[in-house]
Enzyme design. Structure first.
Site, PDB file in Angstrom:
ATOM      1  CG  ASP A   1      -2.472   6.253   0.276  1.00  0.00           C
ATOM      2  OD1 ASP A   1      -3.493   6.143  -0.430  1.00  0.00           O
ATOM      3  OD2 ASP A   1      -2.338   5.675   1.377  1.00  0.00           O
TER       4      ASP A   1
ATOM      5  CG  HIS B   1      -9.285   0.914   6.210  1.00  0.00           C
ATOM      6  ND1 HIS B   1      -9.283   2.103   6.897  1.00  0.00           N
ATOM      7  CD2 HIS B   1      -8.130   0.900   5.500  1.00  0.00           C
ATOM      8  CE1 HIS B   1      -8.184   2.787   6.597  1.00  0.00           C
ATOM      9  NE2 HIS B   1      -7.467   2.077   5.754  1.00  0.00           N
TER      10      HIS B   1
ATOM     11  CD  GLU C   1      -6.770   3.219   1.572  1.00  0.00           C
ATOM     12  OE1 GLU C   1      -6.471   3.012   2.766  1.00  0.00           O
ATOM     13  OE2 GLU C   1      -6.241   4.109   0.885  1.00  0.00           O
TER      14      GLU C   1
ATOM     15  CG  HIS D   1     -10.755   4.705   3.823  1.00  0.00           C
ATOM     16  ND1 HIS D   1     -10.799   5.925   4.454  1.00  0.00           N
ATOM     17  CD2 HIS D   1      -9.443   4.391   3.709  1.00  0.00           C
ATOM     18  CE1 HIS D   1      -9.560   6.338   4.717  1.00  0.00           C
ATOM     19  NE2 HIS D   1      -8.715   5.431   4.267  1.00  0.00           N
TER      20      HIS D   1
ATOM     21  CG  HIS E   1      -2.780  -0.127   4.601  1.00  0.00           C
ATOM     22  ND1 HIS E   1      -3.737  -0.679   3.797  1.00  0.00           N
ATOM     23  CD2 HIS E   1      -3.295   1.080   4.981  1.00  0.00           C
ATOM     24  CE1 HIS E   1      -4.772   0.138   3.693  1.00  0.00           C
ATOM     25  NE2 HIS E   1      -4.529   1.206   4.419  1.00  0.00           N
TER      26      HIS E   1
ATOM     27  CG  ASP F   1      -0.908   3.773   5.110  1.00  0.00           C
ATOM     28  OD1 ASP F   1      -1.250   4.236   4.012  1.00  0.00           O
ATOM     29  OD2 ASP F   1      -1.634   3.826   6.123  1.00  0.00           O
TER      30      ASP F   1
ATOM     31  CG  HIS G   1      -2.011   1.018   1.157  1.00  0.00           C
ATOM     32  ND1 HIS G   1      -3.243   0.744   0.604  1.00  0.00           N
ATOM     33  CD2 HIS G   1      -2.069   2.305   1.551  1.00  0.00           C
ATOM     34  CE1 HIS G   1      -4.013   1.811   0.671  1.00  0.00           C
ATOM     35  NE2 HIS G   1      -3.313   2.791   1.242  1.00  0.00           N
TER      36      HIS G   1
END
Length: 430
Positions: A47, A221, A148, A175, A242, A311, A45
Protein backbone atom coordinates in the site's frame (compact mmCIF):
# COMPACT_ATOMS: atom_id res chain seq x y z
CA UNK A 1 41.72 7.19 29.86
CA UNK A 2 41.93 4.01 31.91
CA UNK A 3 42.45 0.64 30.20
CA UNK A 4 39.04 -0.43 31.54
CA UNK A 5 37.28 2.48 29.77
CA UNK A 6 39.09 1.64 26.54
CA UNK A 7 38.14 -2.03 26.85
CA UNK A 8 34.37 -1.48 27.12
CA UNK A 9 33.80 0.24 23.71
CA UNK A 10 36.21 -2.22 22.09
CA UNK A 11 34.22 -5.13 23.50
CA UNK A 12 30.97 -3.61 22.22
CA UNK A 13 32.49 -3.17 18.75
CA UNK A 14 33.73 -6.78 18.76
CA UNK A 15 30.28 -8.11 19.72
CA UNK A 16 28.66 -6.03 16.98
CA UNK A 17 31.12 -7.26 14.35
CA UNK A 18 30.62 -10.86 15.45
CA UNK A 19 26.83 -10.48 15.17
CA UNK A 20 27.15 -9.16 11.62
CA UNK A 21 29.57 -11.96 10.70
CA UNK A 22 27.27 -14.62 12.15
CA UNK A 23 24.29 -13.19 10.21
CA UNK A 24 26.32 -13.15 7.03
CA UNK A 25 27.41 -16.74 7.62
CA UNK A 26 23.93 -18.06 8.40
CA UNK A 27 23.71 -20.84 5.80
CA UNK A 28 19.92 -20.58 5.56
CA UNK A 29 20.04 -16.84 4.93
CA UNK A 30 22.79 -17.27 2.36
CA UNK A 31 20.76 -19.97 0.62
CA UNK A 32 17.61 -17.82 0.77
CA UNK A 33 19.35 -14.86 -0.83
CA UNK A 34 20.73 -17.11 -3.55
CA UNK A 35 17.29 -18.54 -4.36
CA UNK A 36 15.87 -15.01 -4.54
CA UNK A 37 18.34 -14.17 -7.30
CA UNK A 38 17.06 -17.14 -9.31
CA UNK A 39 13.29 -16.77 -8.82
CA UNK A 40 11.48 -13.46 -8.33
CA UNK A 41 9.78 -12.89 -5.02
CA UNK A 42 6.35 -11.67 -6.18
CA UNK A 43 4.47 -9.89 -3.41
CA UNK A 44 0.72 -9.65 -3.82
CA UNK A 45 -0.07 -6.45 -1.98
CA UNK A 46 1.72 -3.27 -0.93
CA UNK A 47 0.00 0.00 0.00
CA UNK A 48 2.85 2.45 -0.59
CA UNK A 49 0.66 4.33 -3.15
CA UNK A 50 -1.86 5.02 -0.37
CA UNK A 51 0.92 6.36 1.84
CA UNK A 52 1.93 8.67 -1.02
CA UNK A 53 -1.62 10.02 -1.15
CA UNK A 54 -2.09 10.27 2.60
CA UNK A 55 1.24 11.94 3.33
CA UNK A 56 2.09 13.79 0.12
CA UNK A 57 -1.22 14.11 -1.78
CA UNK A 58 0.43 12.01 -4.53
CA UNK A 59 2.96 14.78 -5.22
CA UNK A 60 6.00 12.67 -6.05
CA UNK A 61 8.12 15.81 -6.44
CA UNK A 62 7.77 16.24 -2.67
CA UNK A 63 9.09 12.81 -1.73
CA UNK A 64 12.23 10.85 -2.52
CA UNK A 65 11.71 7.09 -2.46
CA UNK A 66 15.45 6.54 -2.09
CA UNK A 67 15.57 8.42 1.24
CA UNK A 68 12.01 7.95 2.55
CA UNK A 69 12.20 6.41 6.04
CA UNK A 70 8.68 6.84 7.45
CA UNK A 71 7.14 3.91 5.59
CA UNK A 72 7.63 0.14 5.44
CA UNK A 73 8.68 0.54 1.82
CA UNK A 74 11.46 2.49 0.11
CA UNK A 75 13.85 1.76 -2.73
CA UNK A 76 16.76 0.74 -0.45
CA UNK A 77 14.42 -1.50 1.59
CA UNK A 78 13.05 -3.07 -1.61
CA UNK A 79 16.57 -3.85 -2.80
CA UNK A 80 17.62 -5.31 0.55
CA UNK A 81 14.44 -7.36 0.56
CA UNK A 82 15.26 -8.72 -2.90
CA UNK A 83 11.70 -8.14 -4.14
CA UNK A 84 11.38 -9.23 -7.76
CA UNK A 85 7.83 -8.08 -8.47
CA UNK A 86 5.24 -6.09 -6.57
CA UNK A 87 1.51 -5.66 -6.96
CA UNK A 88 1.01 -2.05 -5.87
CA UNK A 89 -2.43 -1.41 -4.43
CA UNK A 90 -4.69 1.19 -6.02
CA UNK A 91 -6.80 1.60 -2.90
CA UNK A 92 -9.32 4.24 -1.85
CA UNK A 93 -11.49 4.02 1.28
CA UNK A 94 -15.06 2.76 1.35
CA UNK A 95 -16.43 6.22 2.15
CA UNK A 96 -15.69 7.18 -1.47
CA UNK A 97 -18.39 4.73 -2.61
CA UNK A 98 -21.26 6.51 -4.42
CA UNK A 99 -19.08 9.64 -4.49
CA UNK A 100 -15.69 9.97 -6.18
CA UNK A 101 -14.28 6.46 -5.89
CA UNK A 102 -13.54 6.15 -9.61
CA UNK A 103 -11.63 9.46 -9.77
CA UNK A 104 -9.62 8.67 -6.68
CA UNK A 105 -8.80 5.17 -7.91
CA UNK A 106 -7.65 6.56 -11.25
CA UNK A 107 -5.38 8.93 -9.34
CA UNK A 108 -3.88 5.95 -7.50
CA UNK A 109 -3.33 4.13 -10.79
CA UNK A 110 -1.68 7.30 -12.07
CA UNK A 111 0.71 7.58 -9.12
CA UNK A 112 1.83 3.96 -9.63
CA UNK A 113 2.62 4.74 -13.26
CA UNK A 114 4.48 7.87 -12.18
CA UNK A 115 6.52 5.88 -9.64
CA UNK A 116 7.77 3.77 -12.55
CA UNK A 117 8.47 6.83 -14.72
CA UNK A 118 10.26 8.66 -11.89
CA UNK A 119 12.47 5.71 -10.88
CA UNK A 120 13.06 3.77 -14.12
CA UNK A 121 16.30 2.25 -12.83
CA UNK A 122 14.34 0.49 -10.08
CA UNK A 123 10.78 -0.08 -11.30
CA UNK A 124 9.53 -1.50 -14.58
CA UNK A 125 5.80 -1.42 -15.22
CA UNK A 126 4.39 -4.87 -15.97
CA UNK A 127 1.00 -6.26 -16.98
CA UNK A 128 1.71 -9.92 -17.75
CA UNK A 129 3.63 -12.98 -16.63
CA UNK A 130 6.09 -12.49 -19.49
CA UNK A 131 6.73 -8.89 -18.47
CA UNK A 132 7.40 -9.95 -14.86
CA UNK A 133 10.00 -12.41 -16.07
CA UNK A 134 11.55 -9.84 -18.41
CA UNK A 135 11.80 -7.21 -15.66
CA UNK A 136 13.42 -9.76 -13.32
CA UNK A 137 16.02 -10.64 -15.95
CA UNK A 138 16.63 -6.90 -16.33
CA UNK A 139 17.24 -6.66 -12.56
CA UNK A 140 14.28 -4.33 -12.05
CA UNK A 141 11.21 -4.64 -9.83
CA UNK A 142 8.24 -5.60 -11.99
CA UNK A 143 5.49 -3.22 -10.91
CA UNK A 144 1.88 -4.30 -11.31
CA UNK A 145 -1.42 -2.75 -10.24
CA UNK A 146 -4.13 -4.31 -8.10
CA UNK A 147 -7.36 -2.38 -7.50
CA UNK A 148 -8.39 -3.02 -3.89
CA UNK A 149 -12.16 -2.88 -3.57
CA UNK A 150 -15.08 -3.35 -5.94
CA UNK A 151 -16.46 0.05 -4.92
CA UNK A 152 -13.67 1.52 -7.08
CA UNK A 153 -15.49 0.62 -10.33
CA UNK A 154 -18.85 2.17 -9.31
CA UNK A 155 -20.75 -0.92 -10.48
CA UNK A 156 -19.63 -0.37 -14.07
CA UNK A 157 -18.18 -3.08 -16.30
CA UNK A 158 -16.94 -0.33 -18.62
CA UNK A 159 -14.95 1.18 -15.74
CA UNK A 160 -13.55 -2.27 -14.94
CA UNK A 161 -12.38 -2.59 -18.54
CA UNK A 162 -10.88 0.90 -18.58
CA UNK A 163 -8.87 0.14 -15.43
CA UNK A 164 -7.68 -3.09 -17.04
CA UNK A 165 -6.60 -1.16 -20.13
CA UNK A 166 -4.66 1.17 -17.79
CA UNK A 167 -2.76 -1.80 -16.41
CA UNK A 168 -4.77 -3.05 -13.43
CA UNK A 169 -4.36 -6.82 -13.26
CA UNK A 170 -6.45 -7.74 -10.27
CA UNK A 171 -9.60 -6.50 -8.59
CA UNK A 172 -10.27 -7.26 -4.93
CA UNK A 173 -14.02 -7.82 -5.14
CA UNK A 174 -14.79 -5.93 -1.95
CA UNK A 175 -12.84 -4.09 0.71
CA UNK A 176 -14.66 -3.54 4.01
CA UNK A 177 -18.06 -2.49 2.69
CA UNK A 178 -20.76 -4.16 0.64
CA UNK A 179 -21.04 -3.04 -2.95
CA UNK A 180 -24.32 -3.05 -4.91
CA UNK A 181 -23.32 -6.48 -6.20
CA UNK A 182 -21.22 -8.26 -3.53
CA UNK A 183 -21.06 -8.76 0.23
CA UNK A 184 -17.81 -8.04 2.07
CA UNK A 185 -15.97 -10.03 4.76
CA UNK A 186 -17.56 -8.13 7.66
CA UNK A 187 -20.81 -9.98 6.89
CA UNK A 188 -19.17 -13.10 8.35
CA UNK A 189 -18.43 -11.24 11.60
CA UNK A 190 -22.09 -10.30 12.03
CA UNK A 191 -21.21 -6.61 12.19
CA UNK A 192 -22.79 -5.92 8.79
CA UNK A 193 -25.90 -7.46 7.22
CA UNK A 194 -25.73 -9.47 4.03
CA UNK A 195 -27.29 -7.59 1.12
CA UNK A 196 -26.85 -10.15 -1.65
CA UNK A 197 -26.34 -13.52 0.04
CA UNK A 198 -22.93 -13.49 -1.61
CA UNK A 199 -22.90 -12.19 -5.17
CA UNK A 200 -25.81 -10.61 -7.02
CA UNK A 201 -26.61 -11.55 -10.60
CA UNK A 202 -24.50 -8.58 -11.74
CA UNK A 203 -21.66 -9.74 -9.49
CA UNK A 204 -21.66 -13.10 -11.21
CA UNK A 205 -21.57 -11.40 -14.60
CA UNK A 206 -18.60 -9.36 -13.39
CA UNK A 207 -16.71 -12.59 -12.61
CA UNK A 208 -17.33 -13.78 -16.16
CA UNK A 209 -16.14 -10.45 -17.56
CA UNK A 210 -12.95 -10.62 -15.48
CA UNK A 211 -12.31 -14.09 -16.92
CA UNK A 212 -12.81 -12.68 -20.42
CA UNK A 213 -10.45 -9.77 -19.77
CA UNK A 214 -7.75 -11.88 -18.16
CA UNK A 215 -8.00 -10.04 -14.85
CA UNK A 216 -7.09 -11.84 -11.62
CA UNK A 217 -10.00 -12.23 -9.20
CA UNK A 218 -8.87 -11.37 -5.66
CA UNK A 219 -10.91 -12.85 -2.80
CA UNK A 220 -8.90 -11.30 0.04
CA UNK A 221 -11.78 -9.28 1.53
CA UNK A 222 -14.87 -11.36 0.81
CA UNK A 223 -17.05 -13.63 3.00
CA UNK A 224 -16.92 -17.39 2.71
CA UNK A 225 -20.13 -17.46 0.64
CA UNK A 226 -18.49 -15.31 -2.05
CA UNK A 227 -15.30 -17.39 -1.88
CA UNK A 228 -17.33 -20.52 -2.62
CA UNK A 229 -19.41 -18.90 -5.38
CA UNK A 230 -16.38 -17.57 -7.22
CA UNK A 231 -14.39 -20.78 -6.85
CA UNK A 232 -17.37 -22.64 -8.29
CA UNK A 233 -18.05 -20.41 -11.27
CA UNK A 234 -14.73 -18.86 -12.33
CA UNK A 235 -13.08 -20.46 -15.33
CA UNK A 236 -9.71 -19.13 -14.18
CA UNK A 237 -7.81 -19.66 -10.92
CA UNK A 238 -8.23 -17.03 -8.22
CA UNK A 239 -5.92 -15.32 -5.76
CA UNK A 240 -6.04 -14.16 -2.16
CA UNK A 241 -3.59 -11.26 -2.49
CA UNK A 242 -3.10 -10.72 1.25
CA UNK A 243 -4.79 -13.28 3.53
CA UNK A 244 -3.58 -15.90 5.99
CA UNK A 245 -4.74 -19.23 7.44
CA UNK A 246 -7.94 -19.22 9.51
CA UNK A 247 -6.98 -22.34 11.45
CA UNK A 248 -3.85 -20.62 12.78
CA UNK A 249 -5.66 -17.34 13.50
CA UNK A 250 -9.48 -17.48 13.34
CA UNK A 251 -9.97 -13.99 11.94
CA UNK A 252 -12.64 -13.59 9.26
CA UNK A 253 -10.10 -12.04 6.89
CA UNK A 254 -8.29 -15.37 6.79
CA UNK A 255 -8.94 -18.47 4.68
CA UNK A 256 -10.60 -21.61 6.16
CA UNK A 257 -9.17 -25.05 5.44
CA UNK A 258 -12.02 -26.15 3.17
CA UNK A 259 -11.42 -23.08 1.01
CA UNK A 260 -7.67 -23.79 0.94
CA UNK A 261 -8.50 -27.23 -0.46
CA UNK A 262 -10.74 -25.67 -3.13
CA UNK A 263 -8.05 -23.13 -4.04
CA UNK A 264 -5.75 -26.10 -4.64
CA UNK A 265 -8.36 -27.79 -6.84
CA UNK A 266 -8.80 -24.56 -8.80
CA UNK A 267 -5.05 -23.96 -9.17
CA UNK A 268 -5.10 -20.66 -7.29
CA UNK A 269 -2.88 -19.06 -4.65
CA UNK A 270 -3.11 -17.67 -1.09
CA UNK A 271 -0.51 -14.93 -0.47
CA UNK A 272 0.22 -14.73 3.25
CA UNK A 273 -0.54 -11.46 5.06
CA UNK A 274 1.86 -10.16 7.74
CA UNK A 275 -0.60 -8.00 9.74
CA UNK A 276 -0.29 -9.04 13.39
CA UNK A 277 -4.07 -9.17 13.81
CA UNK A 278 -4.30 -11.77 11.03
CA UNK A 279 -1.14 -13.64 12.08
CA UNK A 280 -1.79 -14.22 15.80
CA UNK A 281 -5.18 -12.55 16.31
CA UNK A 282 -3.42 -10.19 18.71
CA UNK A 283 -1.37 -7.01 18.65
CA UNK A 284 1.95 -8.83 18.68
CA UNK A 285 3.51 -11.41 16.40
CA UNK A 286 6.93 -12.49 15.18
CA UNK A 287 8.52 -13.91 12.07
CA UNK A 288 8.06 -17.48 13.28
CA UNK A 289 4.31 -16.91 13.66
CA UNK A 290 4.12 -15.87 10.01
CA UNK A 291 6.06 -18.97 8.98
CA UNK A 292 3.42 -21.05 10.79
CA UNK A 293 0.86 -19.78 8.27
CA UNK A 294 3.10 -20.79 5.36
CA UNK A 295 3.50 -24.25 6.89
CA UNK A 296 -0.23 -24.69 7.43
CA UNK A 297 -1.28 -23.55 3.96
CA UNK A 298 1.38 -25.84 2.47
CA UNK A 299 0.12 -28.74 4.59
CA UNK A 300 -3.56 -28.29 3.69
CA UNK A 301 -3.45 -27.03 0.11
CA UNK A 302 0.02 -28.01 -1.04
CA UNK A 303 3.06 -25.88 -1.74
CA UNK A 304 1.57 -24.88 -5.10
CA UNK A 305 -0.96 -22.51 -3.50
CA UNK A 306 1.42 -20.57 -1.21
CA UNK A 307 2.67 -17.01 -1.84
CA UNK A 308 3.71 -13.76 -0.18
CA UNK A 309 1.29 -10.87 0.39
CA UNK A 310 2.82 -8.77 3.15
CA UNK A 311 0.31 -5.87 3.15
CA UNK A 312 3.14 -3.50 4.05
CA UNK A 313 2.16 0.17 4.40
CA UNK A 314 -1.47 -0.87 4.62
CA UNK A 315 -1.34 -2.04 8.23
CA UNK A 316 -0.35 -0.50 11.55
CA UNK A 317 1.33 -3.52 13.15
CA UNK A 318 3.82 -5.94 11.64
CA UNK A 319 5.67 -8.86 13.24
CA UNK A 320 8.98 -8.64 15.03
CA UNK A 321 11.62 -9.65 12.52
CA UNK A 322 9.48 -8.44 9.59
CA UNK A 323 9.50 -4.74 10.36
CA UNK A 324 9.64 -3.66 6.71
CA UNK A 325 10.08 -5.05 3.21
CA UNK A 326 13.84 -5.43 3.67
CA UNK A 327 13.23 -8.45 5.92
CA UNK A 328 11.85 -10.87 3.32
CA UNK A 329 15.08 -12.92 3.07
CA UNK A 330 14.86 -13.72 6.78
CA UNK A 331 11.39 -15.23 6.32
CA UNK A 332 12.61 -17.27 3.38
CA UNK A 333 15.53 -18.43 5.52
CA UNK A 334 13.09 -19.50 8.24
CA UNK A 335 11.15 -21.63 5.74
CA UNK A 336 14.39 -23.31 4.69
CA UNK A 337 15.27 -23.85 8.35
CA UNK A 338 11.92 -25.63 8.75
CA UNK A 339 12.73 -28.08 6.01
CA UNK A 340 11.31 -26.43 2.90
CA UNK A 341 13.22 -27.56 -0.16
CA UNK A 342 14.68 -25.19 -2.74
CA UNK A 343 11.84 -26.21 -5.06
CA UNK A 344 9.25 -25.45 -2.37
CA UNK A 345 10.73 -22.02 -1.75
CA UNK A 346 10.90 -21.16 -5.45
CA UNK A 347 7.25 -22.14 -5.84
CA UNK A 348 6.20 -19.81 -3.01
CA UNK A 349 8.52 -16.98 -4.07
CA UNK A 350 7.07 -16.52 -7.53
CA UNK A 351 6.52 -19.65 -9.56
CA UNK A 352 3.02 -20.15 -8.16
CA UNK A 353 1.86 -16.64 -9.01
CA UNK A 354 3.43 -16.85 -12.47
CA UNK A 355 1.57 -20.12 -13.07
CA UNK A 356 -1.71 -18.53 -11.99
CA UNK A 357 -1.17 -15.50 -14.24
CA UNK A 358 -0.30 -17.68 -17.21
CA UNK A 359 -3.46 -19.72 -16.73
CA UNK A 360 -5.58 -16.55 -16.44
CA UNK A 361 -3.96 -15.29 -19.66
CA UNK A 362 -4.65 -18.64 -21.32
CA UNK A 363 -8.34 -18.46 -20.36
CA UNK A 364 -8.46 -14.87 -21.68
CA UNK A 365 -6.98 -15.95 -25.01
CA UNK A 366 -9.47 -18.81 -25.28
CA UNK A 367 -12.31 -16.25 -24.91
CA UNK A 368 -10.89 -13.80 -27.43
CA UNK A 369 -13.95 -14.09 -29.66
CA UNK A 370 -16.38 -13.31 -26.82
CA UNK A 371 -17.95 -9.87 -26.83
CA UNK A 372 -17.67 -7.56 -23.79
CA UNK A 373 -20.65 -7.58 -21.45
CA UNK A 374 -22.28 -4.17 -21.98
CA UNK A 375 -25.52 -4.63 -20.04
CA UNK A 376 -25.54 -2.13 -17.14
CA UNK A 377 -26.40 -3.04 -13.57
CA UNK A 378 -30.16 -2.55 -12.88
CA UNK A 379 -30.73 1.07 -11.95
CA UNK A 380 -32.71 0.14 -8.85
CA UNK A 381 -29.55 -1.52 -7.50
CA UNK A 382 -27.53 1.71 -7.70
CA UNK A 383 -30.11 4.49 -7.46
CA UNK A 384 -28.74 7.19 -5.17
CA UNK A 385 -28.63 11.02 -5.10
CA UNK A 386 -25.13 11.10 -6.60
CA UNK A 387 -25.98 9.03 -9.69
CA UNK A 388 -27.63 10.12 -12.91
CA UNK A 389 -29.52 7.82 -15.28
CA UNK A 390 -28.22 8.85 -18.71
CA UNK A 391 -27.49 5.23 -19.50
CA UNK A 392 -31.06 4.08 -18.84
CA UNK A 393 -34.22 4.56 -20.88
CA UNK A 394 -36.43 7.38 -19.72
CA UNK A 395 -39.32 6.45 -17.49
CA UNK A 396 -38.47 2.77 -17.01
CA UNK A 397 -36.84 3.13 -13.60
CA UNK A 398 -37.56 6.70 -12.53
CA UNK A 399 -38.40 7.25 -8.87
CA UNK A 400 -41.99 8.26 -8.07
CA UNK A 401 -41.35 12.04 -7.74
CA UNK A 402 -40.08 12.24 -11.30
CA UNK A 403 -42.94 10.15 -12.66
CA UNK A 404 -45.31 12.99 -11.83
CA UNK A 405 -43.52 15.02 -14.49
CA UNK A 406 -44.44 12.51 -17.17
CA UNK A 407 -48.25 12.19 -16.97
CA UNK A 408 -48.45 11.13 -20.60
CA UNK A 409 -46.37 11.02 -23.76
CA UNK A 410 -46.07 14.80 -23.72
CA UNK A 411 -43.44 16.06 -21.27
CA UNK A 412 -44.65 18.56 -18.68
CA UNK A 413 -42.27 21.54 -18.92
CA UNK A 414 -43.86 23.49 -16.06
CA UNK A 415 -41.42 25.22 -13.65
CA UNK A 416 -42.39 22.85 -10.85
CA UNK A 417 -41.69 19.83 -13.00
CA UNK A 418 -38.32 21.16 -14.15
CA UNK A 419 -37.35 21.79 -10.55
CA UNK A 420 -38.20 18.18 -9.69
CA UNK A 421 -36.12 16.94 -12.58
CA UNK A 422 -33.12 19.01 -11.57
CA UNK A 423 -33.40 17.73 -8.02
CA UNK A 424 -33.38 14.09 -9.14
CA UNK A 425 -30.66 14.72 -11.77
CA UNK A 426 -32.52 13.05 -14.57
CA UNK A 427 -32.09 14.35 -18.15
CA UNK A 428 -34.84 16.22 -19.94
CA UNK A 429 -35.85 13.97 -22.82
CA UNK A 430 -38.53 14.24 -25.44
Amino acid sequence: MSPRLIFIPCLALWISCCAVTLAEEDPYLTRAQSLMTETPLIDGHNDLPWQLRKNFNNQLNKVNLTTLNTTHTSIPKIKNGKIGAQFWSAYVPCDTQYKDAVRQTLEQIDVIHRMCWTYPDTFQFATSSAEIEYAFRSKKVASLIGVEGGHSIDSSLATLRIMYYMGARYLTLTHSCNTPWADNWLVDTGSEPSEHNGLSAFGKRLIAEMNRLGMLIDLAHVPVKVMNEVLEMSKAPVIFSHSSAYTICPHKRNVPDDILAKVHQKGGIVMVNFYNDYVTCSNTANLSDVADHFDHIKKVGGVDIVGFGGDYDGVTRVPEGLEDVSKYPYLVAELLRRGWTDEDVKAALGENLLRVMKKVEEIRDSMASSLPDDVPIPYDDVNNPCRTSYDYKRGLQLPPPALKCFPGKQTDWSPNCQQQLRATRFPFEE
